[in-house]
Enzyme design. Structure first.
Site, PDB file in Angstrom:
ATOM      1  N   LYS A  45       0.894  -1.121  -0.018  1.00  0.00           N
ATOM      2  CA  LYS A  45      -0.047   0.122   0.003  1.00  0.00           C
ATOM      3  C   LYS A  45       0.840   1.295   0.012  1.00  0.00           C
ATOM      4  CE  LYS A  45      -3.370   2.058   3.214  1.00  0.00           C
ATOM      5  NZ  LYS A  45      -3.081   2.791   4.030  1.00  0.00           N
TER       6      LYS A  45
HETATM    7  P1  FBP Z   1      -6.777   7.141   4.273  1.00  0.00           P
HETATM    8  O1  FBP Z   1      -7.460   6.450   3.038  1.00  0.00           O
HETATM    9  O2  FBP Z   1      -7.923   7.936   5.190  1.00  0.00           O
HETATM   10  O3  FBP Z   1      -5.660   8.019   3.768  1.00  0.00           O
HETATM   11  O4  FBP Z   1      -6.229   5.905   5.264  1.00  0.00           O
HETATM   12  C1  FBP Z   1      -5.074   5.143   4.829  1.00  0.00           C
HETATM   13  C2  FBP Z   1      -4.087   5.351   5.826  1.00  0.00           C
HETATM   14  O5  FBP Z   1      -2.754   4.578   5.571  1.00  0.00           O
HETATM   15  C3  FBP Z   1      -4.767   4.770   7.432  1.00  0.00           C
HETATM   16  O6  FBP Z   1      -4.539   3.382   7.345  1.00  0.00           O
HETATM   17  C4  FBP Z   1      -3.661   5.503   8.237  1.00  0.00           C
HETATM   18  O7  FBP Z   1      -4.290   5.599   9.344  1.00  0.00           O
HETATM   19  C5  FBP Z   1      -3.486   6.948   7.431  1.00  0.00           C
HETATM   20  O8  FBP Z   1      -3.991   6.689   6.345  1.00  0.00           O
HETATM   21  C6  FBP Z   1      -2.220   7.286   7.769  1.00  0.00           C
HETATM   22  O9  FBP Z   1      -2.209   8.634   7.502  1.00  0.00           O
HETATM   23  P2  FBP Z   1      -0.684   9.721   7.410  1.00  0.00           P
HETATM   24  O10 FBP Z   1       0.315   8.627   7.892  1.00  0.00           O
HETATM   25  O11 FBP Z   1      -0.485  10.424   6.169  1.00  0.00           O
HETATM   26  O12 FBP Z   1      -1.279  10.457   8.612  1.00  0.00           O
END
Ligand code: FBP
EC number: 4.1.2.13
Length: 272
Positions: A186
């Site tokens: 991811k």
């Molecule tokens: P989103 O689709 O809301 O971006 O979620 C994906 C994710 O990887 C979550 O699993 C995680 O909490 C968040 O994004 C982390 O985002 P960042 O590291 O940018 O704060």
């Protein structure tokens, strides 16, 4: 192993693509992430909605999975993430994800895959690499696939490339994920189809999924982004805020599924 292949298929349909709902935000960002639509702070309520809309899988930390697991269909893929960090930590420690659960905990919850984040380029990269190696080695021994959230971030990246979304950086993270044994990756959007296609190439057949990111004001903009990911050879998306921060996530998920699984035009998908 056969177990790894079989369990991966719980997420991916026959077309090799998946739409996965992410919900670790209450921990990773804090409950304020749910304030746009406060009812969704309850894991059961939002999980019920995403499952009803036909989502392929969900990704959660162990404690929330325990609350929400009864809302899943028998064929909903369950991905348990074993690392995280709070936003309350001192700034200097924000570039580390710590382990908060064990492979056994995830398996007891009925997980089909185990996930962990590595911030490639972080001053604490070494620790996260070891953490990932330990999780992956044990999970693989038991026949469970391992998903890496391969997020490049760190001071040297900013200095050298300007931003963490530079395709050379994202592609490096994806490749590092492959070389460290990930079965699914991811990662960030690189800004164009051409550059994201290079990330997919660098992953050498290991499926690459988009990490959703902040909610777009216009829902069609997000559908277009996911469409580009699919056109670039990406295997789908793992989406949190763009789902649970919407007032009405069900039609939006159905539109996303049409884009992911049928390459449907984003404007058309949004209409139905
Ligand atoms: P989103 O689709 O809301 O971006 O979620 C994906 C994710 O990887 C979550 O699993 C995680 O909490 C968040 O994004 C982390 O985002 P960042 O590291 O940018 O704060």
């Amino acid at each position: 192993s056969v177990g790894i292949r079989r369990r991966l298929r719980r997420f991916f349909r026959r077309d090799g693509r998946a739409l996965i709902f992410a919900m670790d935000h209450g921990f990773e960002h804090g409950p304020t992430d749910f304030e746009e639509h406060w009812e969704h702070v309850n894991p059961r309520i939002i999980t019920r909605k995403v499952v009803r809309a036909g989502i392929d899988g969900v990704m959660m930390l162990p404690g929330v999975a325990r609350l929400a697991v009864d809302e899943l269909k028998p064929d909903t893929g369950l991905m348990i993430k074993l690392t995280s960090k709070t936003n309350l930590r001192p700034k200097d420690d924000q570039l580390l994800q710590s382990q908060l659960g064990y492979v056994e905990d995830a398996i007891k919850l009925g997980a089909d895959a185990i996930a962990a984040t590595v911030y490639w380029g972080s001053p604490q990269e070494d620790l996260m690499m070891r953490q990932f190696a330990e999780i992956a080695s044990y999970a693989h021994d038991l026949g469970f696939p391992v998903v890496q959230f391969a997020y490049p971030r760190g001071p040297y990246i900013n200095e050298k490339y300007g931003k963490k979304e530079d395709y050379r950086v994202v592609m490096y993270g994806a490749r590092a994920a492959v070389e460290s044994g990930a079965d699914m990756i991811k990662t960030y959007w690189t800004g164009s189809r051409e550059t994201f296609a290079k990330v997919v190439d660098a992953a050498a057949g290991v499926p690459v999924l988009l990490s959703g990111g902040a909610k777009t004001d216009n829902p069609v903009d997000f559908l277009k982004l996911v469409w580009e990911v699919i056109e670039a050879g990406g295997s789908g998306a793992v989406v949190g805020r763009n789902i649970f921060q919407r007032e009405n996530p069900e039609p939006f998920i159905k539109a996303l599924l049409k884009v992911v699984h049928r390459n449907e035009d984003p404007e058309e998908a949004a209409k139905a």
